[in-house]
Design a protein around this motif. Structure first.
Motif, PDB file in Angstrom:
ATOM      1  N   ILE A 108       0.988  -0.905   0.077  1.00  0.00           N
ATOM      2  CA  ILE A 108      -0.072  -0.250  -0.095  1.00  0.00           C
ATOM      3  C   ILE A 108       1.400   1.268   0.137  1.00  0.00           C
ATOM      4  CG2 ILE A 108      -1.650   0.649   1.502  1.00  0.00           C
ATOM      5  CD1 ILE A 108      -2.616  -1.223   0.027  1.00  0.00           C
ATOM      6  N   PRO A 109       0.526   2.041  -0.999  1.00  0.00           N
ATOM      7  CA  PRO A 109       1.780   2.392  -1.525  1.00  0.00           C
ATOM      8  C   PRO A 109       1.541   4.509  -0.921  1.00  0.00           C
ATOM      9  CG  PRO A 109       0.633   3.362  -2.938  1.00  0.00           C
ATOM     10  CD  PRO A 109      -0.222   1.640  -1.851  1.00  0.00           C
ATOM     11  N   ASN A 110       0.839   4.428  -0.260  1.00  0.00           N
ATOM     12  CA  ASN A 110       0.411   5.934   0.463  1.00  0.00           C
ATOM     13  C   ASN A 110       0.843   6.212   2.121  1.00  0.00           C
ATOM     14  OD1 ASN A 110       0.247   9.167  -0.761  1.00  0.00           O
ATOM     15  ND2 ASN A 110      -2.300   9.016  -0.834  1.00  0.00           N
ATOM     16  N   GLY A 111       1.174   5.687   2.780  1.00  0.00           N
ATOM     17  CA  GLY A 111       1.701   6.155   4.247  1.00  0.00           C
ATOM     18  C   GLY A 111       0.690   5.737   4.974  1.00  0.00           C
ATOM     19  N   THR A 112       0.144   5.997   5.962  1.00  0.00           N
ATOM     20  CA  THR A 112      -0.512   6.123   7.087  1.00  0.00           C
ATOM     21  C   THR A 112      -1.524   6.683   7.407  1.00  0.00           C
ATOM     22  OG1 THR A 112       0.745   6.675   8.841  1.00  0.00           O
ATOM     23  CG2 THR A 112       0.686   4.168   8.252  1.00  0.00           C
ATOM     24  N   VAL A 113      -2.337   6.800   7.781  1.00  0.00           N
ATOM     25  CA  VAL A 113      -3.223   8.037   7.849  1.00  0.00           C
ATOM     26  C   VAL A 113      -2.714   9.167   8.652  1.00  0.00           C
ATOM     27  CG1 VAL A 113      -4.888   8.819   9.157  1.00  0.00           C
ATOM     28  CG2 VAL A 113      -6.157   6.902   7.444  1.00  0.00           C
ATOM     29  N   ALA A 114      -1.416   8.479   9.968  1.00  0.00           N
ATOM     30  CA  ALA A 114      -0.993   9.080  10.643  1.00  0.00           C
ATOM     31  C   ALA A 114       0.200   9.809  10.334  1.00  0.00           C
ATOM     32  CB  ALA A 114       0.030   8.553  11.898  1.00  0.00           C
ATOM     33  N   ASP A 115       0.642   9.418   8.984  1.00  0.00           N
ATOM     34  CA  ASP A 115       1.665  10.128   8.103  1.00  0.00           C
ATOM     35  C   ASP A 115       0.643  11.401   7.699  1.00  0.00           C
ATOM     36  OD1 ASP A 115       3.593   8.230   8.682  1.00  0.00           O
ATOM     37  OD2 ASP A 115       2.991   6.840   6.804  1.00  0.00           O
ATOM     38  N   HIS A 116      -0.707  10.971   7.149  1.00  0.00           N
ATOM     39  CA  HIS A 116      -0.817  11.873   6.372  1.00  0.00           C
ATOM     40  C   HIS A 116      -1.379  13.238   6.960  1.00  0.00           C
ATOM     41  CE1 HIS A 116      -0.528  11.222   2.642  1.00  0.00           C
ATOM     42  NE2 HIS A 116      -0.538   9.764   2.516  1.00  0.00           N
ATOM     43  N   LEU A 117      -2.065  13.377   8.511  1.00  0.00           N
ATOM     44  CA  LEU A 117      -2.621  14.014   9.378  1.00  0.00           C
ATOM     45  C   LEU A 117      -1.196  14.807  10.437  1.00  0.00           C
ATOM     46  CD1 LEU A 117      -5.550  11.923  10.745  1.00  0.00           C
ATOM     47  CD2 LEU A 117      -5.595  13.770   9.421  1.00  0.00           C
ATOM     48  N   HIS A 118      -0.529  14.079  10.899  1.00  0.00           N
ATOM     49  CA  HIS A 118       0.417  14.597  12.051  1.00  0.00           C
ATOM     50  C   HIS A 118       1.951  14.232  11.555  1.00  0.00           C
ATOM     51  CE1 HIS A 118      -0.717  11.483  14.273  1.00  0.00           C
ATOM     52  NE2 HIS A 118      -1.911  11.820  14.230  1.00  0.00           N
ATOM     53  N   GLY A 119       2.189  13.495  10.653  1.00  0.00           N
ATOM     54  CA  GLY A 119       3.402  12.890  10.125  1.00  0.00           C
ATOM     55  C   GLY A 119       4.193  13.100   9.332  1.00  0.00           C
ATOM     56  N   GLY A 120       5.546  12.747   8.744  1.00  0.00           N
ATOM     57  CA  GLY A 120       6.234  13.027   7.607  1.00  0.00           C
ATOM     58  C   GLY A 120       6.122  13.957   7.026  1.00  0.00           C
TER      59      GLY A 120
ATOM     60  N   ILE B 166     -12.111  -9.174  17.233  1.00  0.00           N
ATOM     61  CA  ILE B 166     -12.014  -7.923  17.546  1.00  0.00           C
ATOM     62  C   ILE B 166     -10.744  -7.946  17.218  1.00  0.00           C
ATOM     63  CG2 ILE B 166     -11.916  -6.433  19.563  1.00  0.00           C
ATOM     64  CD1 ILE B 166     -13.584  -7.983  21.268  1.00  0.00           C
ATOM     65  N   HIS B 167     -10.221  -6.545  17.005  1.00  0.00           N
ATOM     66  CA  HIS B 167      -9.171  -5.624  15.986  1.00  0.00           C
ATOM     67  C   HIS B 167      -8.045  -5.958  17.140  1.00  0.00           C
ATOM     68  CE1 HIS B 167      -6.022  -3.585  14.225  1.00  0.00           C
ATOM     69  NE2 HIS B 167      -6.381  -3.605  13.128  1.00  0.00           N
ATOM     70  N   ARG B 168      -8.303  -4.741  18.096  1.00  0.00           N
ATOM     71  CA  ARG B 168      -7.628  -4.411  19.712  1.00  0.00           C
ATOM     72  C   ARG B 168      -6.332  -3.428  19.410  1.00  0.00           C
ATOM     73  NH1 ARG B 168      -5.578  -8.557  23.954  1.00  0.00           N
ATOM     74  NH2 ARG B 168      -4.892 -10.000  22.400  1.00  0.00           N
ATOM     75  N   ASP B 169      -5.814  -3.255  17.676  1.00  0.00           N
ATOM     76  CA  ASP B 169      -5.249  -1.848  18.170  1.00  0.00           C
ATOM     77  C   ASP B 169      -5.792  -0.946  17.160  1.00  0.00           C
ATOM     78  OD1 ASP B 169      -2.761  -1.187  18.582  1.00  0.00           O
ATOM     79  OD2 ASP B 169      -1.379  -2.406  17.996  1.00  0.00           O
ATOM     80  N   VAL B 170      -6.811  -0.716  16.801  1.00  0.00           N
ATOM     81  CA  VAL B 170      -7.104  -0.089  15.762  1.00  0.00           C
ATOM     82  C   VAL B 170      -6.202   1.727  16.636  1.00  0.00           C
ATOM     83  CG1 VAL B 170      -9.245   2.037  14.913  1.00  0.00           C
ATOM     84  CG2 VAL B 170      -9.164  -1.032  15.223  1.00  0.00           C
ATOM     85  N   LYS B 171      -5.756   2.126  15.607  1.00  0.00           N
ATOM     86  CA  LYS B 171      -5.054   3.280  15.426  1.00  0.00           C
ATOM     87  C   LYS B 171      -4.466   3.869  13.618  1.00  0.00           C
ATOM     88  CE  LYS B 171      -0.368   1.222  16.014  1.00  0.00           C
ATOM     89  NZ  LYS B 171       0.476   0.637  17.083  1.00  0.00           N
ATOM     90  N   THR B 172      -4.432   5.569  13.981  1.00  0.00           N
ATOM     91  CA  THR B 172      -4.224   5.782  12.243  1.00  0.00           C
ATOM     92  C   THR B 172      -2.225   4.963  11.998  1.00  0.00           C
ATOM     93  OG1 THR B 172      -3.384   8.028  13.733  1.00  0.00           O
ATOM     94  CG2 THR B 172      -5.567   8.241  12.905  1.00  0.00           C
ATOM     95  N   ASN B 173      -1.851   4.788  12.737  1.00  0.00           N
ATOM     96  CA  ASN B 173      -0.818   4.107  12.160  1.00  0.00           C
ATOM     97  C   ASN B 173      -0.769   2.967  11.587  1.00  0.00           C
ATOM     98  OD1 ASN B 173       2.307   6.130  12.373  1.00  0.00           O
ATOM     99  ND2 ASN B 173       1.112   5.360  14.869  1.00  0.00           N
ATOM    100  N   ASN B 174      -2.144   2.059  12.155  1.00  0.00           N
ATOM    101  CA  ASN B 174      -2.365   1.163  11.304  1.00  0.00           C
ATOM    102  C   ASN B 174      -3.567   1.318  10.217  1.00  0.00           C
ATOM    103  OD1 ASN B 174      -0.796  -0.667  13.597  1.00  0.00           O
ATOM    104  ND2 ASN B 174      -2.544  -1.555  14.729  1.00  0.00           N
ATOM    105  N   ILE B 175      -4.116   2.364   9.106  1.00  0.00           N
ATOM    106  CA  ILE B 175      -4.851   1.860   8.615  1.00  0.00           C
ATOM    107  C   ILE B 175      -4.643   3.004   7.247  1.00  0.00           C
ATOM    108  CG2 ILE B 175      -6.811   3.918   7.945  1.00  0.00           C
ATOM    109  CD1 ILE B 175      -7.625   4.488  10.902  1.00  0.00           C
ATOM    110  N   LEU B 176      -3.411   2.451   6.803  1.00  0.00           N
ATOM    111  CA  LEU B 176      -2.899   2.285   5.663  1.00  0.00           C
ATOM    112  C   LEU B 176      -3.561   3.119   4.234  1.00  0.00           C
ATOM    113  CD1 LEU B 176      -1.082  -0.694   4.982  1.00  0.00           C
ATOM    114  CD2 LEU B 176       0.070   1.166   6.807  1.00  0.00           C
TER     115      LEU B 176
END
Length: 311
Positions: free
Chosen positions: A64-76, A108-118
């Protein structure tokens, strides 16, 4: 994560298990077990893996080439005003759809976070990282297990009672929603001590009718009335997801339905509440409709406590 190419030309991401201990092997096998039984357009696809008896343990995924949601919200990869509000809305709906599918599949996913949303190049969501996920037999009300997850996203009820339910994912998704409207990370030790956890900040801002202090000012909140209404409605939904009492939170399917109604506000300028053809306009379990921040505060402040953000 390594990048490679298969003989048929497909680009793949290879996850390598560096620590070959019992816990890591268990997570490796768990991820294989989960992903080989699930297929959804918003879940990352597992192409293959090595044997558990191999010298190296490898998982091979679609790349998945476009990084994570975290990257686009407050990352690099973050840029002012990007992603647009409509893209953030799309991310929220697709992530919620993936989680609702997991819950319907007794996972149950148990680790839902923006770093795990590609994100792919069209900003389509691929939820990833199922190492901590648990199968959840339908005859059980909860799974008793030591809390695991990422600081800032862990359900405080799960942390306190050691009882994992599908509402634990709902809490974590509530934090994701707040990230989408604020562009702030879930945890930031540089913030005021009462606002280090984004969930605490969100609850406080909504209850004090200060949503404008939480929202990213670059996504149209102050310049577009429809976007302002949609962001306000998403904040109200996040508030419900972040309730300390899991029974007070909506299910993920109810979250999906609420997000779709919010998306329709972009066309109508108002929610579907009260529409004669939409009897389930509110979140059915709690009979809660999308209402104003003042109404949310009045409804919840006496019966809820601020999440403590414990991990």
């Amino acid at each position: 994560m390594l990048i490679g190419k298969l003989r048929d030309g497909r680009v793949v991401a290879v996850k390598r298990l560096y620590e070959n201990n019992c816990k890591r092997v268990e997570q490796f096998m768990n991820e294989i077990d989960i992903l080989t039984r699930l297929h959804h357009p918003n879940l990352v696809t597992l192409y293959g893996c090595t044997s558990r008896h191999s010298r190296e343990l490898l998982l091979v995924y679609e790349f998945i080439p476009n990084g994570t949601v975290a990257d686009h919200l407050h990352g690099g990869d973050s840029r002012r005003g990007s992603p647009s509000w409509n893209t953030r809305m799309k991310i929220a709906i697709e992530t919620a759809n993936a989680l609702a599918y997991l819950h319907a599949s007794d996972v149950i996913h148990r680790d839902v976070k923006t770093n795990n949303i590609l994100l792919d190049n069209n900003f389509c969501v691929k939820v990833a990282d199922f190492g901590l996920s648990r199968l959840f037999p339908t005859h059980l009300t909860h799974v008793s297990t030591a809390p695991q997850g990422t600081p800032g996203y862990v359900d405080p009820e799960y942390h306190e009672c050691y009882q994992l339910t599908d509402k634990s994912d709902v809490y974590s998704f509530g934090v994701v929603l707040v990230e989408l409207i604020s562009s702030l990370p879930a945890v930031d030790i540089c913030r005021h001590r009462h606002e280090i956890n984004l969930s605490n900040m969100a609850i406080n801002k909504i209850q004090s009718n200060a949503l404008h202090e939480l929202v990213d000012s670059n996504i149209g909140f102050d310049t577009d009335d429809k976007i302002r209404s949609m962001i306000t409605a998403m904040a109200e939904l996040a508030f419900q997801c972040l309730q300390n009492d899991g029974d007070m939170r909506p299910s993920m399917q109810e979250v999906v339905e609420a997000l779709l109604r919010i998306q329709r506000m972009n066309k109508t300028g108002e929610t579907d509440k009260g529409h004669p053809d939409d009897d389930d306009a509110g979140l059915s379990k709690n009979n809660t409709s999308l209402v104003s921040p003042d109404s949310v505060t009045a409804k919840w402040s006496s019966s809820s406590t601020t999440p403590n953000g414990s991990t």
